[in-house]
Design a protein around this motif. Structure first.
Motif, short mmCIF file in Angstrom:
data_model
loop_
_atom_site.label_atom_id
_atom_site.label_comp_id
_atom_site.label_asym_id
_atom_site.label_seq_id
_atom_site.Cartn_x
_atom_site.Cartn_y
_atom_site.Cartn_z
N LYS A 74 31.54 17.18 1.80
CA LYS A 74 30.52 17.16 2.26
C LYS A 74 29.45 17.31 1.03
CE LYS A 74 31.76 18.50 6.44
NZ LYS A 74 32.63 18.13 6.40
N THR A 75 28.73 19.15 1.47
CA THR A 75 28.31 19.95 0.54
C THR A 75 28.38 19.14 -1.20
OG1 THR A 75 28.42 21.71 2.21
CG2 THR A 75 27.50 21.98 -0.09
N THR A 76 29.42 19.17 -1.42
CA THR A 76 29.75 19.36 -2.79
C THR A 76 28.77 17.85 -3.20
OG1 THR A 76 31.54 20.10 -3.04
CG2 THR A 76 30.97 17.99 -4.37
N LEU A 77 29.61 16.02 -1.98
CA LEU A 77 29.40 14.90 -2.45
C LEU A 77 27.23 14.41 -2.32
CD1 LEU A 77 29.48 11.96 -2.17
CD2 LEU A 77 29.00 11.77 -0.60
N VAL A 78 26.80 15.42 -1.39
CA VAL A 78 25.14 16.20 -0.66
C VAL A 78 24.55 16.80 -2.40
CG1 VAL A 78 23.09 16.77 0.18
CG2 VAL A 78 25.71 15.91 1.42
N GLY A 79 25.33 17.57 -2.98
CA GLY A 79 24.85 18.22 -3.99
C GLY A 79 24.95 17.59 -5.00
N SER A 80 25.81 16.17 -5.36
CA SER A 80 25.83 15.76 -6.41
C SER A 80 24.87 14.52 -6.85
CB SER A 80 27.66 15.11 -6.72
OG SER A 80 28.53 16.01 -6.98
N LEU A 81 24.31 14.00 -5.12
CA LEU A 81 23.44 12.56 -5.31
C LEU A 81 22.64 13.43 -5.29
CD1 LEU A 81 25.57 10.42 -2.52
CD2 LEU A 81 25.32 10.05 -4.82
N SER A 82 22.04 14.22 -4.59
CA SER A 82 20.44 14.47 -4.11
C SER A 82 19.68 15.32 -5.97
CB SER A 82 20.59 16.05 -3.28
OG SER A 82 18.93 16.22 -3.00
N GLU A 83 18.47 14.41 -6.08
CA GLU A 83 17.29 15.02 -7.28
C GLU A 83 16.39 15.50 -7.13
OE1 GLU A 83 15.85 11.22 -6.87
OE2 GLU A 83 14.10 11.46 -5.42
N ILE A 84 16.50 16.55 -5.58
CA ILE A 84 16.08 17.32 -5.34
C ILE A 84 17.27 18.39 -5.74
CG2 ILE A 84 13.83 16.28 -4.20
CD1 ILE A 84 14.63 17.35 -1.88
N SER A 85 16.82 20.01 -5.40
CA SER A 85 17.16 21.01 -5.17
C SER A 85 17.86 20.93 -3.63
CB SER A 85 17.34 22.79 -5.49
OG SER A 85 16.65 22.29 -7.19
N PRO A 86 19.86 20.81 -3.14
CA PRO A 86 19.40 20.58 -1.88
C PRO A 86 19.51 21.19 -0.98
CG PRO A 86 21.23 20.61 -3.25
CD PRO A 86 20.90 20.58 -3.90
N LEU A 87 19.23 21.47 0.05
CA LEU A 87 18.88 22.49 1.46
C LEU A 87 20.45 22.68 1.93
CD1 LEU A 87 17.71 24.29 3.57
CD2 LEU A 87 17.58 21.80 4.70
N ARG A 88 21.04 24.28 1.83
CA ARG A 88 22.34 24.13 2.10
C ARG A 88 22.20 25.72 3.58
NH1 ARG A 88 24.54 24.11 -3.33
NH2 ARG A 88 25.53 21.23 -3.56
N THR A 89 23.43 25.75 4.33
CA THR A 89 23.16 26.44 5.42
C THR A 89 24.36 26.76 5.71
OG1 THR A 89 24.47 25.08 7.27
CG2 THR A 89 21.04 25.83 6.55
N GLU A 90 24.93 27.53 3.78
CA GLU A 90 26.17 27.77 3.94
C GLU A 90 26.60 29.13 4.38
OE1 GLU A 90 29.29 25.20 0.68
OE2 GLU A 90 27.28 26.56 -0.20
N GLU A 91 27.60 29.48 4.15
CA GLU A 91 27.77 31.04 5.09
C GLU A 91 28.99 31.73 4.86
OE1 GLU A 91 25.61 33.23 6.43
OE2 GLU A 91 24.07 32.32 6.82
N THR A 92 29.38 32.72 4.43
CA THR A 92 30.28 33.16 3.94
C THR A 92 31.48 33.01 4.27
OG1 THR A 92 29.52 34.80 2.31
CG2 THR A 92 31.85 34.56 3.08
N MET A 93 32.78 32.66 4.76
CA MET A 93 33.75 32.63 5.62
C MET A 93 34.76 33.57 6.18
SD MET A 93 35.52 29.16 5.08
CE MET A 93 36.82 28.82 6.21
#
Length: 200
Positions: free
Chosen positions: A32-51
């Motif tokens: 999901k994060t990869t798809l949003v990043g591939s599509l977005s024309e702006i730098s995507p906002l991500r709320t990822e945390e280290t597992m």
């Protein structure tokens, strides 16, 4: 269409008169994060945390040995579909413990792209059930990993217990062109079912 992930601030053209919210959803680790990043024309906002070790036994990393982060709130991106319409992309967290966020993220969404990994097809049932329960129109997008088994559409539709009107699409979420084709096919589906009126 603006270039993806431009370093320069990217503002909506003044001609844009409408915006549509699209969910990008699916189980943990499906892309999901990869798809949003591939599509977005702006730098995507991500709320990822280290597992961390706390996730051992909770998050199943089988088949995903290189995954070190997870989305804990949402991913957000934007793509200008044409001179008058923008799409806002909201990626949902995959794990059930983050599902209290689902209601807020899905509010006002015109539709959803549900990513599926056919190597772990059973993980998709709860997500698809959520979409059906909330009455959100959706398409299933099979994310093609290097070792993804291929199935005929009828077999996949039966395995996922999908209604005939639910589109089944295929893409590599890492590939912008493939991701864009999935998005356009889904928008065309929403338009053809009168869910979305495309601005000209």
């Amino acid at each position: 269409m603006a270039s993806a992930n431009s370093a320069e601030p990217s503002y909506l053209p003044p001609t844009v008169q409408g915006a549509v919210k699209i969910l990008v959803t699916g189980p943990f680790g499906v892309g999901k994060t990869t798809l949003v990043g591939s599509l977005s024309e702006i730098s995507p906002l991500r709320t990822e945390e280290t597992m961390t070790a706390a996730g051992v036994g909770v998050d199943d990393l089988s088949g995903r040995p290189d995954k070190t982060t997870t989305t804990v709130a949402l991913d957000f991106g934007r793509i200008t579909l044409n001179s008058r319409l923008a799409l806002y992309l909201f990626g949902t967290p995959g794990q059930q413990r983050f599902w209290p966020l689902w209601e807020d993220l899905s509010r006002g969404a015109l539709g959803a792209i549900a990513l599926v990994d056919t190597r772990r097809i059973d993980e998709s049932f709860d997500v698809l059930g959520q979409l059906e329960e909330q009455g959100i129109p959706f398409a299933v997008a099979v994310n093609l990993f290097p070792d993804t088994p291929r199935y005929p559409e009828e077999e996949l539709r039966a395995a996922l217990d999908l209604l005939p009107e639910v589109p089944i699409l295929q893409c590599d979420a890492r590939n912008r062109r493939a991701a864009y084709d999935v998005l356009i096919d889904f928008v065309d589906h929403l338009h053809s079912t009168a869910v979305l009126e495309l601005a000209r």
